[in-house]
Design an enzyme around this catalytic site. Structure first.
Site, short mmCIF file in Angstrom:
data_model
loop_
_atom_site.label_atom_id
_atom_site.label_comp_id
_atom_site.label_asym_id
_atom_site.label_seq_id
_atom_site.Cartn_x
_atom_site.Cartn_y
_atom_site.Cartn_z
N PHE A 111 0.80 -1.22 0.00
CA PHE A 111 0.00 0.00 0.00
C PHE A 111 0.83 1.27 0.00
O PHE A 111 0.36 2.34 -0.37
CB PHE A 111 -0.96 0.00 1.19
CG PHE A 111 -0.39 0.47 2.50
CD1 PHE A 111 -0.65 1.74 2.98
CD2 PHE A 111 0.39 -0.39 3.27
CE1 PHE A 111 -0.14 2.17 4.19
CE2 PHE A 111 0.90 0.03 4.48
CZ PHE A 111 0.64 1.30 4.95
N LYS A 112 2.11 1.16 0.38
CA LYS A 112 2.95 2.35 0.39
C LYS A 112 3.08 2.96 -1.01
O LYS A 112 3.31 4.16 -1.15
CB LYS A 112 4.34 2.02 0.94
CG LYS A 112 4.36 1.30 2.30
CD LYS A 112 3.79 2.14 3.41
CE LYS A 112 3.66 1.37 4.71
NZ LYS A 112 4.88 1.13 5.44
N ASP A 113 2.90 2.14 -2.05
CA ASP A 113 2.96 2.66 -3.42
C ASP A 113 1.88 3.71 -3.68
O ASP A 113 2.06 4.58 -4.53
CB ASP A 113 2.76 1.53 -4.44
CG ASP A 113 3.91 0.54 -4.46
OD1 ASP A 113 5.07 0.98 -4.31
OD2 ASP A 113 3.65 -0.67 -4.62
N LEU A 116 3.64 6.78 -2.20
CA LEU A 116 5.04 7.01 -2.58
C LEU A 116 5.25 7.09 -4.08
O LEU A 116 6.32 7.46 -4.53
CB LEU A 116 5.93 5.94 -1.95
CG LEU A 116 6.18 6.19 -0.46
CD1 LEU A 116 6.79 4.98 0.22
CD2 LEU A 116 7.09 7.40 -0.26
N THR A 146 7.88 0.60 3.32
CA THR A 146 8.14 2.00 2.96
C THR A 146 9.46 2.14 2.22
O THR A 146 9.55 2.86 1.23
CB THR A 146 8.16 2.89 4.22
OG1 THR A 146 6.83 3.00 4.72
CG2 THR A 146 8.67 4.29 3.91
#
Length: 494
Positions: A111-113, A116, A146
Site C-alpha cells: 500500500f505504500k505505493d 510514494l 516503505t
C-alpha cells in the site's frame, strides 16, 4: 485562504502544504498537521463514476492548496499510471461478509505505493516552487515496505538522494531482496542490528540534530522524510478511502450517506489516520477499527488511554506492523487535545523520558470513533485459511490481522454496517506465511512458496517478485543502530 499546517509541538511553527512536504518533519520534532479541514464536495452521484485520478484531484487540491491545478495534474498523472497493474488503481473486492480494498497493485505490491508513487513528484514540484537549490536527502526508516516503495519512487530522481534503514532480521526475505537489489545511483540501503523502533528513533534524532542540519546546509543538502511523518505521504492516502466508498455506491452495496466501517492494519498509525481525515472532510464513516498484531501497544492505548512502549518487542509474520512507537498517533493526540501543541509536546516528552504517557483530558467524540483489537500469530494464520476456504482468496498476513480483528469486532458488537478491510500487501510479499496458513506445509523457501502460491491463488506472479531470486544484490551494508549517523555522513561525504 491557504490551509495551515502546524507542528504538533509548537503552535508558532506553521507552514503551507508545500513547505511541510519539503521539510518532512518539523525542526522541533513535531509533525505538521492540519488545524482546520478543507471544504470538499463529496458528491457521490458523480464520484461513483469518477476515476481514481479524478478522486485524487478532488482530495489533493483541497489539502495541498498551494499547488496549482497544473502542478497537481502533473503529479497525479505521473503517479497513477501504468506502474499500477489494475486500471482501477485500488480495486474493491467483495468477499464473504467483507470488502477488501486492494492497495497493492503498484510497483512494489504494497500500500505504500499509493502515496510514494506521487510523493517524489510533489516534493520536486515543491522544491521548484520555492526556488530550492539544495539537494533533498530522503532519510527513512522502514519496517519492510516503505523503504522499497520510497526507493522505487525516488530512484534517479534529479536533486535527491535516498537512504533507507531497515531491521536486519525484521523483514521477510522478499521484502529484504526488494530493497537490497534496488537500482539507482542515488539509492542507499542499510540493515541495522536492531528493530524498527531503533531505526525510527535514530532517524528522528538526526532530523532534530541542529549541528548535523548546519553541516548539511554547508554542503547544500537538506533532509526530508518519505514515511508517513511527512504530510505529503499521508494526504494521498485519504484518497483511497473516498474512492472505496464511491465504489460501494456504484456497486449498489450502499446508498450515498450510509455509514461504512473501515478496518485498518496499522503499526505507525498513518494509514488509519488518513481514514480519520477522510471522515473530517465528510466521508460517512461509522467506526475506524484499528487492527494490531501481537505488538499491541495501540490496542492497549485505545482501551486504557495509556500509551506504554515498555514491553517486549515481538517479531511476527506481519513485520510492517512490528512497531512499539507509532509516530502518527502524535497527530491524533494533537487533535484529541484540542489541537494543543503544549499538551502534545508534554505527552511526547513523557513518552521519550518515561516510556509512557496517559491521556486524561481529551475530545471523547474523536476517541469514540475508534475501536481497537489485535490478532495473535495463530489467529492470523487461521484467518488466512478461513478467508481462502470461504472466498477462494488469499490474504497477506497484515490484511489477515485486520480481517481477524474485524471478525472479533463483529462478534462483540453485532455491527452489521458494510465494512471495508484495507488490504495492504499482496500475499506474494509473504509467500511462506500465506502457503503455510492455507496448506499446513512447512519448510518451504520463499521462492518455493511463490510457485505454490501461484497454484493456490491462480493470480499471476507480479513483476515486483518475478526474477527477484536472481537479481544482483547491490546493497550489503549492516551497522549497529548507534552507527546510523556515521553511515549517513559517509554516504553524503560530510
Amino acid at each position: 485562504m491557504t490551509l495551515v499546517y502546524q507542528s504538533t509541538r509548537d503552535e508558532k511553527n506553521r507552514v503551507t502544504a508545500s513547505q511541510a512536504i519539503l521539510q518532512g518533519l518539523a525542526t522541533d520534532g513535531g509533525l505538521f498537521t492540519p488545524i482546520t479541514y478543507p471544504q470538499v464536495d463529496l458528491d457521490f452521484a458523480k464520484l461513483k463514476d469518477a476515476s481514481y485520478q479524478e478522486v485524487a484531484k478532488l482530495v489533493l487540491s483541497a489539502f495541498l492548496d498551494d499547488f496549482s491545478e497544473a502542478e497537481l495534474d502533473y503529479c497525479i498523472n505521473h503517479a497513477y499510471d501504468s506502474k499500477f497493474d489494475d486500471a482501477a488503481i485500488a480495486p474493491l473486492v467483495k468477499l464473504d461478509g467483507q470488502y477488501n480494498l486492494e492497495l497493492f497493485h503498484g510497483a512494489t505490491i504494497a500500500f505504500k505505493d499509493m502515496a510514494l508513487s506521487i510523493l517524489p513528484h510533489l516534493m520536486t514540484t515543491a522544491a521548484k516552487k520555492h526556488g530550492l537549490e539544495n539537494k533533498i536527502v530522503i532519510l527513512t526508516a522502514t519496517s519492510g515496505d516503505t523503504g522499497k516503495a520510497a526507493m522505487a519512487g525516488f530512484a534517479d530522481v534529479p536533486g535527491t538522494e535516498i537512504i533507507v534503514f531497515y531491521p536486519k532480521d525484521g523483514v521477510s526475505k522478499v521484502q529484504e531482496l526488494q530493497m537490497t537489489t534496488q537500482t539507482g545511483a542515488n539509492t542507499h540501503v542499510v540493515a541495522i542490528d536492531g528493530n524498527f523502533d531503533d531505526a525510527q528513533t535514530n532517524v528522528k534524532r538526526m532530523f532534530n540534530d541542529t549541528d548535523l542540519r548546519a553541516r548539511l546546509l554547508e554542503h547544500k543538502l537538506q533532509f526530508s522524510s518519505a514515511n508517513s511523518m511527512n504530510i505529503g505521504r499521508l494526504v494521498p492516502q485519504i484518497v483511497y478511502y473516498v474512492y472505496a466508498y464511491a465504489q460501494l455506491v456504484k456497486a449498489g452495496e450502499i446508498i450515498a450517506g450510509d455509514k461504512v466501517n473501515f478496518t485498518v492494519p496499522t503499526g505507525n498509525f498513518g494509514n488509519i489516520l488518513a481514514a480519520y481525515y477522510a471522515k473530517q472532510i465528510g466521508l460517512p464513516v461509522g467506526k475506524l477499527i484499528c487492527a494490531s498484531n501481537e505488538n499491541n501497544v495501540l490496542t492497549d492505548f485505545f482501551k486504557t488511554h495509556i500509551y506504554d512502549k515498555k514491553r517486549s518487542f515481538k517479531v511476527t509474520s506481519s513485520p510492517s506492523m512490528d512497531i512499539l512507537v507509532s509516530s502518527n498517533l502524535e497527530r491524533l493526540i494533537f487533535h484529541l487535545s484540542g489541537n494543543s501543541a503544549e499538551k502534545t509536546a508534554a505527552l511526547m516528552a513523557a513518552l521519550n523520558e518515561h516510556g509512557q504517557y496517559e491521556l486524561t483530558d481529551f475530545d471523547a467524540e474523536i476517541l469514540e470513533l475508534f475501536a481497537a483489537d489485535y490478532a495473535t500469530e495463530q489467529e492470523t494464520a487461521a484467518e488466512i485459511k478461513r478467508v481462502y476456504q470461504a472466498s477462494d482468496y488469499i490474504e497477506d498476513p497484515h490484511t489477515a490481522v485486520a480481517s481477524a480483528v474485524y471478525q472479533k469486532y463483529l462478534a462483540e458488537t453485532g455491527d452489521q454496517r458494510k465494512t471495508v478491510i484495507a488490504s495492504t500487501a499482496s500475499p506474494y510479499k509473504f509467500p511462506v506465511v500465506a502457503v503455510e496458513a492455507v496448506t499446513g506445509q512447512t519448510g518451504l523457501s520463499d521462492f518455493e512458496a511463490l510457485d505454490q502460491l501461484h497454484e493456490l491463488s491462480g493470480v499471476a506472479l507480479p513483476p515486483a517478485v518475478d526474477g527477484l531470486e536472481t537479481a544482483p544484490v547491490r546493497h550489503k551494508t549492516t551497522v549497529a543502530a548507534d552507527q546510523m549517523q556515521t553511515a549517513v555522513e559517509d554516504y553524503l561525504g560530510l
